[in-house]
Design a protein around this motif. Structure first.
Motif, short mmCIF file in Angstrom:
data_model
loop_
_atom_site.label_atom_id
_atom_site.label_comp_id
_atom_site.label_asym_id
_atom_site.label_seq_id
_atom_site.Cartn_x
_atom_site.Cartn_y
_atom_site.Cartn_z
N VAL A 1 -12.02 -9.20 -0.26
CA VAL A 1 -10.67 -9.59 0.18
C VAL A 1 -10.75 -10.14 1.59
O VAL A 1 -11.42 -9.56 2.45
CB VAL A 1 -9.72 -8.37 0.18
N GLU A 2 -10.08 -11.27 1.80
CA GLU A 2 -9.99 -11.81 3.17
C GLU A 2 -8.54 -12.09 3.50
O GLU A 2 -7.73 -12.34 2.61
CB GLU A 2 -10.81 -13.10 3.27
N LEU A 3 -8.27 -12.06 4.80
CA LEU A 3 -6.90 -12.29 5.24
C LEU A 3 -6.71 -13.76 5.61
O LEU A 3 -7.35 -14.24 6.53
CB LEU A 3 -6.60 -11.39 6.44
N THR A 4 -5.85 -14.46 4.89
CA THR A 4 -5.60 -15.88 5.17
C THR A 4 -4.30 -16.03 5.94
O THR A 4 -3.48 -15.10 5.95
CB THR A 4 -5.48 -16.67 3.85
N PRO A 5 -4.08 -17.18 6.57
CA PRO A 5 -2.81 -17.38 7.28
C PRO A 5 -1.61 -17.21 6.35
O PRO A 5 -0.58 -16.65 6.75
CB PRO A 5 -2.90 -18.83 7.76
N ALA A 6 -1.75 -17.62 5.09
CA ALA A 6 -0.65 -17.46 4.14
C ALA A 6 -0.35 -15.97 3.91
O ALA A 6 0.80 -15.57 3.79
CB ALA A 6 -1.00 -18.12 2.81
N ASP A 7 -1.44 -15.16 3.88
CA ASP A 7 -1.25 -13.71 3.71
C ASP A 7 -0.44 -13.13 4.87
O ASP A 7 0.44 -12.30 4.67
CB ASP A 7 -2.61 -13.00 3.65
N ARG A 8 -0.81 -13.57 6.08
CA ARG A 8 -0.11 -13.04 7.26
C ARG A 8 1.39 -13.29 7.15
O ARG A 8 2.19 -12.40 7.42
CB ARG A 8 -0.64 -13.69 8.54
N ALA A 9 1.74 -14.49 6.72
CA ALA A 9 3.17 -14.83 6.58
C ALA A 9 3.79 -13.97 5.48
O ALA A 9 4.90 -13.45 5.64
CB ALA A 9 3.32 -16.32 6.25
N ALA A 10 3.03 -13.78 4.39
CA ALA A 10 3.56 -13.00 3.27
C ALA A 10 3.81 -11.56 3.69
O ALA A 10 4.84 -10.97 3.35
CB ALA A 10 2.60 -13.05 2.09
N ILE A 11 2.87 -11.02 4.45
CA ILE A 11 3.00 -9.61 4.85
C ILE A 11 4.27 -9.39 5.67
O ILE A 11 4.98 -8.40 5.47
CB ILE A 11 1.73 -9.14 5.61
N VAL A 12 4.56 -10.34 6.56
CA VAL A 12 5.79 -10.21 7.36
C VAL A 12 7.01 -10.15 6.42
O VAL A 12 7.93 -9.34 6.62
CB VAL A 12 5.91 -11.38 8.36
N ILE A 13 6.98 -10.96 5.37
CA ILE A 13 8.09 -10.95 4.41
C ILE A 13 8.15 -9.60 3.68
O ILE A 13 9.19 -9.00 3.53
CB ILE A 13 7.96 -12.13 3.43
N TRP A 14 6.96 -9.13 3.22
CA TRP A 14 6.92 -7.82 2.53
C TRP A 14 7.53 -6.73 3.39
O TRP A 14 8.34 -5.93 2.91
CB TRP A 14 5.48 -7.39 2.20
N LEU A 15 7.12 -6.70 4.66
CA LEU A 15 7.60 -5.63 5.54
C LEU A 15 9.12 -5.63 5.65
O LEU A 15 9.76 -4.58 5.59
CB LEU A 15 6.96 -5.76 6.93
N GLY A 16 9.67 -6.84 5.76
CA GLY A 16 11.13 -6.97 5.84
C GLY A 16 11.79 -6.49 4.56
O GLY A 16 12.76 -5.72 4.59
#
Lengths: 167, 334
Positions: free
Chosen positions: A119-134
């Motif tokens: 598993v690697e963290l991509t820029p798209a993942d970072r954006a997705a995670i912010v959405i998940w947290l919200g």
């Protein structure tokens, strides 16, 4: 409230389970599937304890972290809810990054399937995670428990009896 | 599969390595050969005989989430050792309390308990009515009382109806049971054999309910039909109302009608009537068999044991309290 990796995982499986779990309505103690998973976790890699560390960072606990290679290891019983496992490990990588450890990678290990996944963290993942947290914060603030999922996976869930018993 | 262990014989229970060891000790203090009880097979212990134990054993039980329930010579429940609470949920606690303090909310639940209890009692009576025991009059009398449940607005009033139902129901016991007469319900002390079995069985049912509640997030001291504080774990009394006809009364009818328990299993003296150890063993065995019996559940479409039905009742109650789904009391449907 700290959002843990379990919350991230459950958000990808079942919003109802996420809500119940976060309100301390826990059923894991009644589930054979859960104890099986725990057993696999404890016994799959007996030599690991010497080399790897348990890391606690901002409310998140990583069971096996290899600080030298910067690799997060996550052991799972089956790949049935793979998307949730991926999300969970990506969240670990995200939290590590937030705490100044960039470039870490993850490995999901399925000892019973003899299979691993990187598993690697991509820029798209970072954006997705912010959405998940919200989304998770919003869900957990709701007074009402989310509706039944009604999927085949419910049958294996430790909340099955709780959710589906009626009279 | 974990199960309950019933300890009748006097002896010492101790921790031996990572399991439990029971050493029987007779009246002269002589030790018998010890036996081992694998700890992972134990769900709880019911202690009827004299038991020696030390804190290492209780620490060990606590770590394994095993409760021990104690009973005195007259089979009264005297108390329990519980492992520390491991399922705390603030939200549930707050909501459960709210359902107690708001009268409308409390009445809804209290009525459901009585409704379920009445239904299950009627089920027993109809079963025997179909087997050449004439109970038609008692049945229609209870049905009459049951229609009044929903009109009650006070718990005391509801308890009155519940009392009438139960009194009428117990009047049927003399017709159902052959060879023994019960006359009236008597407690503290029960005056005859049937009353002894009712008291003993109700106490067992109460313990099962208590144990199931313990494994959920419900608070056992906040109850709805019974006033909290009537006994320590009054929520177990609420739940027991529903299950007594199903678990206890059916077991009583069985052990008496099949003559598994006979007059010489009882001892009558000035302190009323008590069940001898031989009788206790038979009853506990029959009761345990009842708990293990399985039925196909309607909404879960899988087999569940009678004991698990009690746990499911806790889940339904939790869902009601958390405003997820309205509580429907367990009504025997087969």
């Amino acid at each position: 409230m700290h959002i843990t990796a379990t919350h991230i995982n459950l958000y990808h499986v079942c919003h109802r389970e996420l809500w119940l779990h976060a309100h301390e309505i826990r059923m894991e103690n009644t589930s054979d599937t859960v104890s099986e998973g725990k057993l696999i976790h404890e016994t799959a890699y007996p030599q690991r304890a010497e080399r790897y560390r348990e890391v606690v960072l901002g409310g998140v606990k990583i069971d096996f972290y290899d600080p030298k290679a910067k690799v997060v290891h996550e052991i799972k019983k089956s790949d049935k809810v793979e998307a949730a496992h991926l999300a969970q490990v990506k969240y670990y990588l995200y939290v590590l990054e937030q705490n100044g450890i960039a470039g870490a990678t993850g490995i999901i290990e399925y000892p019973t399937l003899r299979k691993t996944e990187t598993v690697e963290l991509t820029p798209a993942d970072r954006a997705a995670i912010v959405i998940w947290l919200g989304e998770i914060s919003r869900l957990l603030a709701q007074a009402q428990c989310p509706p039944l999922l009604n999927k085949p996976i419910c049958k294996q869930c430790s909340y099955f009896d709780f959710c589906y018993v009626e009279e | 599969m974990k199960k309950s262990y019933y300890l009748f014989n006097p002896g010492r229970l101790s921790r031996k390595d990572n399991t439990l060891q029971f050493t029987p000790v007779d009246e002269q203090g002589k030790e018998g050969p010890c036996r081992y009880i694998p700890v992972e097979t134990v769900s709880d212990l019911y202690v009827f005989g004299n038991l020696d134990a030390n804190s290492a054993m209780y620490n060990f039980l606590g770590k394994n989430g095993i409760s021990a329930h104690f009973f005195d010579y007259y089979e009264h429940y005297t108390g329990s050792f519980f492992a520390k609470d491991y399922l705390l949920a603030g939200k549930m606690q707050v909501e459960q309390t709210r359902h107690y303090t708001l009268r409308n909310k409390r009445m809804v639940l209290a009525q459901k308990f009585v409704e379920g209890a009445a239904f299950n009692m009627l089920k027993n009576l109809r079963y025997y009515n179909n087997r050449e025991k004439d109970l038609a009059q008692i049945i229609s009398q209870i049905e009459g009382y049951a229609t009044q449940i929903s009109a009650t607005s006070e718990v005391a009033e509801l308890m009155g109806i519940e009392g009438n139902i139960r009194q009428t129901y117990y009047a049927a016991f003399d017709t159902i049971v052959s060879g023994f007469t019960m006359v009236n319900r008597s407690k503290r002390p029960p005056l005859n054999e049937v009353n002894v079995l009712i008291s003993f069985g109700n106490m067992m049912c109460y313990s099962v309910c208590m144990d199931m509640i313990y494994h959920t997030q419900l608070n056992p001291t906040i109850s709805f039909l019974h006033e909290p504080g009537t006994r320590r774990y009054s929520l177990a009394l609420d739940l027991a109302e529903i299950f007594k006809p199903v678990l206890v009364d059916r077991t009583i009818f069985r052990v008496l009608n099949k003559k598994e328990i006979q007059p010489n299993d009882f001892m009558t003296d000035i302190n009323g009537c008590v069940l001898k150890e031989s009788g206790k063993k038979v009853f506990v065995k029959a009761f345990e068999e009842r708990l293990k019996e399985t039925i196909k559940h309607r909404t879960l479409s899988k087999s569940v044991s009678y004991k698990h039905l009690v746990k499911l009742e806790c889940y339904k109650l939790s869902k009601h309290i958390l405003n997820i789904e309205e509580y429907k009391p367990f009504k025997i449907w087969w």
